[in-house]
Design an enzyme around this catalytic site. Structure first.
Site, PDB file in Angstrom:
ATOM      1  N   HIS A   1      -1.364  -8.702 -16.669  1.00 39.92           N
ATOM      2  CA  HIS A   1      -2.336  -9.427 -17.257  1.00 39.92           C
ATOM      3  C   HIS A   1      -3.744  -8.957 -18.074  1.00 39.92           C
ATOM      4  O   HIS A   1      -4.809  -8.693 -18.659  1.00 39.92           O
ATOM      5  CB  HIS A   1      -3.409 -10.330 -15.923  1.00 39.92           C
TER       6      HIS A   1
ATOM      7  N   ASP B   1       3.348  -9.204 -12.207  1.00 42.74           N
ATOM      8  CA  ASP B   1       1.828  -9.219 -12.559  1.00 42.74           C
ATOM      9  C   ASP B   1       2.028  -7.131 -13.093  1.00 42.74           C
ATOM     10  O   ASP B   1       0.889  -6.427 -13.048  1.00 42.74           O
ATOM     11  CB  ASP B   1       0.693  -9.276 -12.045  1.00 42.74           C
TER      12      ASP B   1
ATOM     13  N   SER C   1      -8.313  -2.978 -12.690  1.00 49.57           N
ATOM     14  CA  SER C   1      -7.324  -3.613 -12.872  1.00 49.57           C
ATOM     15  C   SER C   1      -5.863  -3.392 -13.463  1.00 49.57           C
ATOM     16  O   SER C   1      -6.160  -2.750 -14.289  1.00 49.57           O
ATOM     17  CB  SER C   1      -7.250  -4.894 -13.190  1.00 49.57           C
TER      18      SER C   1
END
Length: 507
Positions: free
Chosen positions: A145, A175, A249
């Site tokens: 993402h 992911d 992230s």
């Protein structure tokens, strides 16, 4: 708003004790002759207080070692989206953030003001994340993402050098994504075995929270094996209370030895900041997926071919099972490895190759961990009898093909806040769909028109204003024909039931 609250707290009226201290200090300042010349001195390290600080000092040195070891391997990732793109009111994108449930905020920073317009007729939009160098020849691991939908990826090294990131492969089901950069003197991180991590272990998170690169924070492993969070198809997260925030992230979660045991992915937060609940993809899963992506840009997973559901005590009792262990087989797809192995509806699968499976998600992940054509032993109950079968796994339908670099359907024509994909056998099985045609809803923007109309991930879009849609292009065409600022009627299937939904399109 956060800064104003912080400032408000800082300037709150002090209590009486505080006023007395300040007054005393003011008196001392007014009478300097009463103070010795060397009022403040610095204690020599050799003569520090005799209190036992051996243990905390040792821990501090361990944290320093981890920071010094890993920081050269941690990079900042900037994803750039060139126009045309979906309108978000002039804000920079949070790549892929709309696919994450609201309570589990992704770790990309909040939207920043968009940069000035360029020759394409609008500003480039940017998102930020983190990555970790996995090899000295330039492989970088991050979250899917972080780079999803980006036209350009920029990687900033620890020493300030910048490099262009080329996407080698991405796996939305976990992911994870792999980039390659061209740069010299790269330092690869060492990966540890996440299976050795236990609740209570110290862990250290590194990344670029809110764009602050090379930030190091520490905490403990709060839980292992977290699933059902709703972030990806296959979940097995390490939960930690290490302070991780938007921008972390894709960054590493390290053990106390400086070995990467996870890739930070999301946080559970009420306000978008750190609330002490973060999730990291374990290094065991990372290694399996990354190695596949590096090989050919795809991930191939084993497939059994069963529809499964969880067991509760009441349901288990109807099958003569007095425990909640195991997963119930609700259906067997004809011509699949499960059918060939003789599995039937009503069987209760207890373990796969010696590892216990108590949830549908755990069983699906366990099967997906194996490569196609692998033989696995399945232990199960049938009418109270313990049985065993060997199944040769197939290839999960819809996988093993490099995904095309296409713009999501939600970015074409009036925006509904949907992420759509062609409907394949795996999606049908996963969502219990009966239709053979249509588009699969992979994600729904939380505040978008589709969400307001009740459309959910796992639905299938069959028609737009009476026109059948079975490809991204046919959906785009039907939405463009609907125009902007109008209502559009969708025919939607959910778990075998169809219904019409009216959605007001965005502009």
């Amino acid at each position: 708003m956060h800064d104003s609250r912080t400032h408000g707290e800082a300037y709150r009226t002090p209590k009486r004790g505080g006023l007395l201290v300040l007054a005393a200090l003011a008196g001392l300042a007014a009478a300097p002759t009463l103070l010795a010349a060397d009022t403040i001195t610095f204690t020599d390290p050799e003569t520090r207080a005799s209190a036992d600080v051996t243990a905390p000092t040792t821990l501090s040195k361990a944290f320093r070692h981890v920071a010094n070891t890993l920081r050269p391997s941690v990079v900042q990732i900037i994803s750039i989206d060139h126009p045309p793109y979906a309108n978000r009111g002039g804000e920079a994108p949070r790549a892929g953030g709309n696919r994450i449930p609201e309570q589990f905020r992704d770790l990309l920073p909040p939207n920043r003001p968009a940069p000035p317009s360029n020759e394409r007729g609008g500003p480039d939009r940017m998102g930020q994340g983190t990555g970790v160098i996995a090899s000295t020849d330039g492989l970088v691991v991050t979250n899917n993402h972080v780079i999803a939908g980006a036209d350009e990826v920029k990687v900033v090294l620890h020493d300030g050098r910048e490099a262009v990131g080329t996407v080698i492969g991405a796996d939305p089901a976990t992911d994870l994504a792999v980039l390659r950069i061209e740069a010299s003197d790269l330092v690869a991180a060492n990966f540890g075995d996440s299976d050795e991590s236990q609740v209570g272990d110290w862990v250290i998170a590194l990344g670029s929270p809110f764009g602050l690169s090379q930030t190091v924070t520490a905490g403990i492993v709060s839980a292992i094996g977290r699933e059902g969070v709703g972030l990806a198809r296959f979940e097995n997260y390490i939960q930690t209370d290490a302070a991780i925030n938007p921008g972390n992230s894709g960054g590493p979660l390290s053990n106390i030895h400086g070995q990467v045991v996870g890739i930070n992915t999301a946080i559970s937060s009420a306000n978008g900041g750190n609330d002490g609940i973060g999730f990291a993809i374990p290094s065991r899963m990372v290694g399996r997926i990354v190695n596949d992506l590096v090989d050919d840009g795809t991930v191939q997973r084993g497939w059994l071919g069963v529809n499964i559901q969880p067991l509760d005590p009441e349901l288990a009792a109807t099958f003569g099972h007095d425990a909640r262990t195991g997963v119930l087989v609700a259906g067997v797809v004809e011509g699949t490895p499960a059918a060939d192995a003789g599995l039937r509806p009503g069987d209760i699968i207890l373990d796969i190759d010696g590892r216990q499976t108590d949830t549908p998600a755990g069983l699906a992940r366990r099967i997906a961990d194996f490569a196609p054509d692998t033989e696995v032993t399945i232990e199960f109950l049938r009418d109270g009898d313990a049985l065993s079968r060997v199944a040769r796994l197939g290839t999960r339908p819809g996988e093993g093909v490099r995904p095309a670099a296409t713009t999501p359907a939600a970015n074409a024509g009036p925006r509904l806040g949907l992420e759509l994909a062609p409907l394949d056998d795996a999606s049908r099985e996963e969502a219990s769909l009966t239709t053979r045609d249509g588009l699969f809803v992979r994600g729904v923007q939380a505040d978008g028109p589709a969400a307001a109309a009740g459309i959910e991930p796992g639905d299938a879009i069959l028609q737009v204003d009476g026109t059948s849609v079975d490809s991204i292009q046919s959906f785009r065409s039907a939405m463009e024909a609907a125009g902007e600022g109008t209502r559009v009627r969708l025919l939607v299937e959910r778990a075998g039931m169809t219904r019409f939904v009216v959605v007001r399109t965005g502009d």
